[in-house]
Write an enzyme that holds these catalytic residues in place. Sequence first.
Site, PDB file in Angstrom:
ATOM      1  N   GLU A   1      38.060  44.954  51.940  1.00 26.38           N
ATOM      2  CA  GLU A   1      37.704  45.697  50.740  1.00 26.38           C
ATOM      3  C   GLU A   1      36.257  45.357  50.428  1.00 26.38           C
ATOM      4  O   GLU A   1      35.950  44.221  50.079  1.00 26.38           O
ATOM      5  CB  GLU A   1      38.571  45.251  49.548  1.00 26.38           C
TER       6      GLU A   1
ATOM      7  N   TYR B   1      42.091  53.103  39.822  1.00 24.79           N
ATOM      8  CA  TYR B   1      43.130  52.304  39.179  1.00 24.79           C
ATOM      9  C   TYR B   1      43.405  52.677  37.728  1.00 24.79           C
ATOM     10  O   TYR B   1      44.276  52.089  37.102  1.00 24.79           O
ATOM     11  CB  TYR B   1      42.825  50.810  39.322  1.00 24.79           C
TER      12      TYR B   1
END
Lengths: 281, 281
Positions: free
Chosen positions: A146, A256
């Site tokens: 990531e 998110y």
Amino acid sequence: MISCHSVVNLPEARKVAIFGGTHGNEMSGVTLVNLWINNGAEVQRSGLTVKPYITNPRAVEKCTRYVDTDLNRAFTTDNLSLPRIEDLPYEVRRAQEINETFGPKGSSNAYDQSIAPASCSVLLNEHPLLHYSTSRSVGKHPIGVEVGPQPQGVLRSDIFEAMRAVVNHGLDFIELFNGGMEFEPCTVDVYRVSGNMDYPRDKKGNITAMIHPNLQDSDWVPLNPGDPVFQTFDGRTINYEGESTVYPTFINEAAYYEKQQAFVITRKETLKANGIRASNI
Amino acid sequence: MISCHSVVNLPEARKVAIFGGTHGNEMSGVTLVNLWINNGAEVQRSGLTVKPYITNPRAVEKCTRYVDTDLNRAFTTDNLSLPRIEDLPYEVRRAQEINETFGPKGSSNAYDQSIAPASCSVLLNEHPLLHYSTSRSVGKHPIGVEVGPQPQGVLRSDIFEAMRAVVNHGLDFIELFNGGMEFEPCTVDVYRVSGNMDYPRDKKGNITAMIHPNLQDSDWVPLNPGDPVFQTFDGRTINYEGESTVYPTFINEAAYYEKQQAFVITRKETLKANGIRASNI
């Protein structure tokens, strides 16, 4: 108990899959994997089969996170055992195909996966309440890389090059390991996920505050009890009410908001790693 | 010719529309306008009718730039004169509705629009080849406020507060102007759009290079002939081949990959502004 100086024999790794495009709007992975599909010289290593692979081509085409459902949550046992019918969500069908090609999940035939940053923080995702059913979970030794935060749909050279360096570093490691190099025992600082924090919301579910400027862009920076975390639209500061220092990450990511997550809370630990070498040397 | 010290009488402004959510994933405008729809006290000014308004509610709901077509390119004369039928693209129907409410475009009844940053660069969009058919173009005195770059789908407090300050500043200006304050002649530095630059691409249209790290995050910074602009995936640098210094902006924005635009090229000019006061004072 294994002592600090023991060296463990592990089987060689011979097959490595490099997944990109699990989210079609995360451009570094999409671009790198497409580059390596066209010309694999950079990621070839002696004695290794390396397969760069776009996991969600329809989402890549649309430059969107996913088409029907988040592929990186789709590799559940339930999904993978569903009968193949036409009207399954696209990503569930795709998860089944990927599991057949690179898994099956949990088997010893599965591919190793190399997808992590140059000097990188290790996120341990072993919280009992968090069951991520990621694409990489079909691999035998899955590693997620990531690099970010990066804006959705944008290819930034700094993030692209960091990701490229990490993947190549991982491949170099496997080649050296297979070639007989012994890796010394060491300690590794890791960040273990302990939960997540949602944005403050009103009764209708609308957010009523933003990440505080002090916390914005401060992934992995210690957050202490009493430190500011949110700023309400009418200018009030909301402070962190936890009892000990934590290390927030995935702070204020576009993907998110729908998952009711303003940031992930982690705690720092130091793990001891055994020395390792390939078992057939 | 009007001399440098002349003061021009202009009619008062009485109606101001504040548009947000023209692109549903640009969160600062969406959040501010929704906040002001719920509680308009912050944007009310003496003698003014101020109307905060979400221009593309379906795109806001989906947190996407647009549903069928870019609303900020939809306010063409052709679109606005199409018969109202059911299967028009959503944003074309929406453009017609907005034009009826806040226009009609070009009329003297149209609203003023205040949508610009605290210390802000003025972008002049008067290039003969660039016909933007923006939402704000229905207003009589349209002003676009572009604060960024900001990642799509993310609400950042720094950008949110900058946008809030600029809109309030614009409203304060109108209130003072209507109240009879005379504004002195002045000079204004502006950046006039002179063209745009696409990413280098292969024959299939795929990009073959990224914005160079020196140029990334350098909006409004002078770019001189010979300065690096792109970095190819195999590590080569491509330099700027123009003949004079320019000021790039909208550098590497997610929304502009589909518009074949890596950045907008502008040239700096200094304009003289007349003094102004309201004509009925």
